[in-house]
Design a protein around this motif. Structure first.
Motif, PDB file in Angstrom:
ATOM      1  N   GLN A 232       0.821  -1.207   0.000  1.00 33.14           N
ATOM      2  CA  GLN A 232       0.000   0.000   0.000  1.00 33.14           C
ATOM      3  C   GLN A 232       0.867   1.274   0.000  1.00 33.14           C
ATOM      4  OE1 GLN A 232      -3.021  -0.087   3.099  1.00 33.14           O
ATOM      5  NE2 GLN A 232      -3.310  -2.305   2.868  1.00 33.14           N
ATOM      6  N   GLY A 233       2.170   1.079  -0.239  1.00 28.05           N
ATOM      7  CA  GLY A 233       3.073   2.221  -0.351  1.00 28.05           C
ATOM      8  C   GLY A 233       3.664   2.706   0.955  1.00 28.05           C
ATOM      9  N   GLU A 234       3.490   1.971   2.049  1.00 29.17           N
ATOM     10  CA  GLU A 234       4.042   2.409   3.333  1.00 29.17           C
ATOM     11  C   GLU A 234       5.556   2.186   3.370  1.00 29.17           C
ATOM     12  OE1 GLU A 234       0.397   1.850   6.566  1.00 29.17           O
ATOM     13  OE2 GLU A 234       2.285   0.779   6.816  1.00 29.17           O
ATOM     14  N   GLU A 235       6.279   3.208   3.765  1.00 27.69           N
ATOM     15  CA  GLU A 235       7.734   3.128   3.913  1.00 27.69           C
ATOM     16  C   GLU A 235       8.160   4.005   5.086  1.00 27.69           C
ATOM     17  OE1 GLU A 235       9.906   1.314   2.487  1.00 27.69           O
ATOM     18  OE2 GLU A 235       9.189   0.756   0.491  1.00 27.69           O
ATOM     19  N   ASN A 236       9.277   3.640   5.715  1.00 29.55           N
ATOM     20  CA  ASN A 236       9.863   4.498   6.741  1.00 29.55           C
ATOM     21  C   ASN A 236      10.638   5.639   6.088  1.00 29.55           C
ATOM     22  OD1 ASN A 236       9.127   3.304   9.282  1.00 29.55           O
ATOM     23  ND2 ASN A 236      10.506   1.596   8.815  1.00 29.55           N
ATOM     24  N   LEU A 237      10.851   6.695   6.871  1.00 31.22           N
ATOM     25  CA  LEU A 237      11.674   7.813   6.395  1.00 31.22           C
ATOM     26  C   LEU A 237      13.153   7.489   6.575  1.00 31.22           C
ATOM     27  CD1 LEU A 237      10.047  11.173   7.616  1.00 31.22           C
ATOM     28  CD2 LEU A 237      10.492  10.481   5.257  1.00 31.22           C
ATOM     29  N   TYR A 238      13.952   7.887   5.586  1.00 28.19           N
ATOM     30  CA  TYR A 238      15.402   7.707   5.664  1.00 28.19           C
ATOM     31  C   TYR A 238      16.091   9.001   5.232  1.00 28.19           C
ATOM     32  CZ  TYR A 238      14.531   2.708   6.109  1.00 28.19           C
ATOM     33  OH  TYR A 238      14.100   1.495   6.552  1.00 28.19           O
ATOM     34  N   ALA A 239      17.235   9.259   5.840  1.00 34.92           N
ATOM     35  CA  ALA A 239      18.061  10.396   5.447  1.00 34.92           C
ATOM     36  C   ALA A 239      19.256   9.865   4.667  1.00 34.92           C
ATOM     37  CB  ALA A 239      18.536  11.166   6.675  1.00 34.92           C
ATOM     38  N   THR A 240      19.541  10.478   3.524  1.00 36.91           N
ATOM     39  CA  THR A 240      20.698  10.084   2.727  1.00 36.91           C
ATOM     40  C   THR A 240      21.491  11.329   2.328  1.00 36.91           C
ATOM     41  OG1 THR A 240      19.364  10.149   0.701  1.00 36.91           O
ATOM     42  CG2 THR A 240      19.619   8.014   1.780  1.00 36.91           C
ATOM     43  N   ILE A 241      22.784  11.162   2.162  1.00 33.63           N
ATOM     44  CA  ILE A 241      23.638  12.273   1.744  1.00 33.63           C
ATOM     45  C   ILE A 241      23.569  12.400   0.229  1.00 33.63           C
ATOM     46  CG2 ILE A 241      25.986  13.163   1.674  1.00 33.63           C
ATOM     47  CD1 ILE A 241      26.550  11.616   4.247  1.00 33.63           C
ATOM     48  N   VAL A 242      23.141  13.561  -0.241  1.00 35.60           N
ATOM     49  CA  VAL A 242      23.096  13.842  -1.670  1.00 35.60           C
ATOM     50  C   VAL A 242      24.448  14.370  -2.143  1.00 35.60           C
ATOM     51  CG1 VAL A 242      21.992  15.233  -3.479  1.00 35.60           C
ATOM     52  CG2 VAL A 242      20.628  14.353  -1.575  1.00 35.60           C
ATOM     53  N   ASP A 243      25.045  15.229  -1.313  1.00 34.79           N
ATOM     54  CA  ASP A 243      26.324  15.835  -1.668  1.00 34.79           C
ATOM     55  C   ASP A 243      26.999  16.293  -0.380  1.00 34.79           C
ATOM     56  OD1 ASP A 243      28.387  16.876  -3.205  1.00 34.79           O
ATOM     57  OD2 ASP A 243      27.451  18.857  -3.323  1.00 34.79           O
ATOM     58  N   VAL A 244      28.309  16.123  -0.301  1.00 31.18           N
ATOM     59  CA  VAL A 244      29.036  16.586   0.878  1.00 31.18           C
ATOM     60  C   VAL A 244      30.468  16.934   0.499  1.00 31.18           C
ATOM     61  CG1 VAL A 244      29.711  14.241   1.592  1.00 31.18           C
ATOM     62  CG2 VAL A 244      29.634  16.089   3.296  1.00 31.18           C
ATOM     63  N   SER A 245      30.941  18.050   1.028  1.00 32.37           N
ATOM     64  CA  SER A 245      32.330  18.462   0.865  1.00 32.37           C
ATOM     65  C   SER A 245      32.728  19.203   2.127  1.00 32.37           C
ATOM     66  CB  SER A 245      32.497  19.371  -0.361  1.00 32.37           C
ATOM     67  OG  SER A 245      31.883  20.632  -0.120  1.00 32.37           O
ATOM     68  N   ASP A 246      33.952  19.703   2.172  1.00 36.88           N
ATOM     69  CA  ASP A 246      34.369  20.396   3.382  1.00 36.88           C
ATOM     70  C   ASP A 246      33.600  21.705   3.579  1.00 36.88           C
ATOM     71  OD1 ASP A 246      35.541  21.627   1.200  1.00 36.88           O
ATOM     72  OD2 ASP A 246      37.380  22.156   2.269  1.00 36.88           O
ATOM     73  N   ARG A 247      32.971  22.244   2.504  1.00 41.09           N
ATOM     74  CA  ARG A 247      32.273  23.528   2.601  1.00 41.09           C
ATOM     75  C   ARG A 247      30.766  23.424   2.380  1.00 41.09           C
ATOM     76  NH1 ARG A 247      35.244  27.750  -1.150  1.00 41.09           N
ATOM     77  NH2 ARG A 247      33.874  29.142   0.034  1.00 41.09           N
ATOM     78  N   HIS A 248      30.242  22.204   2.266  1.00 39.20           N
ATOM     79  CA  HIS A 248      28.831  22.079   1.907  1.00 39.20           C
ATOM     80  C   HIS A 248      28.324  20.672   2.239  1.00 39.20           C
ATOM     81  CE1 HIS A 248      25.160  22.371  -0.568  1.00 39.20           C
ATOM     82  NE2 HIS A 248      25.493  21.191  -1.061  1.00 39.20           N
ATOM     83  N   TYR A 249      27.056  20.584   2.612  1.00 38.41           N
ATOM     84  CA  TYR A 249      26.396  19.276   2.675  1.00 38.41           C
ATOM     85  C   TYR A 249      24.933  19.434   2.273  1.00 38.41           C
ATOM     86  CZ  TYR A 249      24.367  20.616   7.240  1.00 38.41           C
ATOM     87  OH  TYR A 249      23.689  21.263   8.253  1.00 38.41           O
ATOM     88  N   ALA A 250      24.403  18.388   1.648  1.00 39.53           N
ATOM     89  CA  ALA A 250      22.993  18.353   1.259  1.00 39.53           C
ATOM     90  C   ALA A 250      22.447  16.974   1.606  1.00 39.53           C
ATOM     91  CB  ALA A 250      22.828  18.637  -0.230  1.00 39.53           C
ATOM     92  N   ILE A 251      21.322  16.958   2.313  1.00 36.10           N
ATOM     93  CA  ILE A 251      20.714  15.717   2.795  1.00 36.10           C
ATOM     94  C   ILE A 251      19.304  15.601   2.237  1.00 36.10           C
ATOM     95  CG2 ILE A 251      19.956  14.440   4.841  1.00 36.10           C
ATOM     96  CD1 ILE A 251      22.073  16.092   6.424  1.00 36.10           C
ATOM     97  N   GLN A 252      18.964  14.422   1.771  1.00 35.47           N
ATOM     98  CA  GLN A 252      17.599  14.149   1.331  1.00 35.47           C
ATOM     99  C   GLN A 252      16.861  13.367   2.412  1.00 35.47           C
ATOM    100  OE1 GLN A 252      16.017  12.423  -2.703  1.00 35.47           O
ATOM    101  NE2 GLN A 252      16.445  10.668  -1.394  1.00 35.47           N
ATOM    102  N   ILE A 253      15.610  13.737   2.666  1.00 36.71           N
ATOM    103  CA  ILE A 253      14.723  12.979   3.541  1.00 36.71           C
ATOM    104  C   ILE A 253      13.651  12.368   2.660  1.00 36.71           C
ATOM    105  CG2 ILE A 253      13.315  13.012   5.622  1.00 36.71           C
ATOM    106  CD1 ILE A 253      16.133  14.045   6.103  1.00 36.71           C
ATOM    107  N   ALA A 254      13.554  11.041   2.661  1.00 33.86           N
ATOM    108  CA  ALA A 254      12.628  10.387   1.735  1.00 33.86           C
ATOM    109  C   ALA A 254      12.039   9.128   2.347  1.00 33.86           C
ATOM    110  CB  ALA A 254      13.353  10.043   0.443  1.00 33.86           C
ATOM    111  N   PHE A 255      10.920   8.718   1.785  1.00 33.75           N
ATOM    112  CA  PHE A 255      10.277   7.471   2.203  1.00 33.75           C
ATOM    113  C   PHE A 255      10.879   6.321   1.398  1.00 33.75           C
ATOM    114  CE2 PHE A 255       7.146  10.648   3.426  1.00 33.75           C
ATOM    115  CZ  PHE A 255       6.800  10.224   4.710  1.00 33.75           C
ATOM    116  N   GLY A 256      11.559   5.425   2.107  1.00 29.23           N
ATOM    117  CA  GLY A 256      12.214   4.296   1.460  1.00 29.23           C
ATOM    118  C   GLY A 256      13.666   4.573   1.168  1.00 29.23           C
TER     119      GLY A 256
END
Length: 227
Positions: free
Chosen positions: A88-112
């Motif tokens: 039925q499409g149920e999934e837990n939330l997960y955080a993943t690193i989209v991009d990371v460097s010494d001067r920047h980070y970007a995190i995605q929050i998504a289901f699955g």
């Protein structure tokens, strides 16, 4: 005569109740004036939400940008995998690193775990950077005030066939942060941002206390006396 005996018994009982050394029983749920009381509980340790546990070591190792990871994120409570209704499409939330460097980070929050940024599974994201980046330069911005009187800017989502993400920007100590979530209201993003700021404040205070304790320890003092 019977009235006299009853009165005498009442006086004796009254004296016993008020006598020093005789403990008075109070209702466990009330204080001496009848107000409800609550059993003191240890406050939970304020720290980043558990959805960040898997990526936290990598973030700390790969970026110099001070992290702003909230304790609060909507719908982040984990359901055991065997109880999820995945058909039925149920999934837990997960955080993943989209991009990371010494001067920047970007995190995605998504289901699955397998989400690659698609609208159907992505819930939002977090960024931190030494340089400011505006995802929606042409959209109107609403000024807000976060914890510690930190100014921020809220950009509302736009909806067509589907709604994109609302974003909240703020800056601290020369670094620029954002939190975004699909069609989120201003108050919701402010709650997440304030949670991230509070977690950082708590961790900084904890680190200073730990450093102070180490410096005041007998071993540290002895090492200072005998370099």
């Amino acid at each position: 005569m019977s009235k006299f005996i009853v009165s005498l018994v009442f006086i004796v009982l009254l004296v016993m109740t008020c006598e020093p050394g005789v403990p008075q029983q109070l209702n466990a749920s009330s204080d001496s004036v009848g107000k409800p009381t609550h059993t003191a509980k240890t406050a939970p340790k304020l720290q980043p939400n558990p959805i960040f546990d898997e990526i936290l070591p990598d973030l700390k190792r790969k970026t110099r940008v001070p992290l702003r990871l909230p304790a609060y994120w909507p719908f982040s409570e984990r359901t055991p995998d065997d109880q999820l209704k995945k058909d039925q499409g149920e999934e837990n939330l997960y955080a993943t690193i989209v991009d990371v460097s010494d001067r920047h980070y970007a995190i995605q929050i998504a289901f699955g775990r397998g989400c690659e940024g698609q609208h159907v599974c992505r819930d939002g994201g977090l960024t931190g950077s030494s340089e400011f980046h505006d995802d929606y330069p042409d959209r109107p911005k609403v000024s807000v005030q976060l914890r510690e009187s930190i100014p921020g800017k809220f950009v509302d989502a736009q909806c067509g066939a589907y709604c994109d993400e609302s974003v909240l920007y703020w800056s601290e100590n020369g670094y620029h942060y954002s939190v975004s979530s699909k069609a989120a209201k201003k108050d919701e993003l402010m709650k997440i941002a304030n949670s991230a700021i509070q977690v950082a404040e708590t961790e900084s205070r904890r680190a200073r206390q730990s450093e102070s304790n180490e410096q005041s320890s007998p071993i540290a003092k002895q090492e200072e006396a005998n370099p």
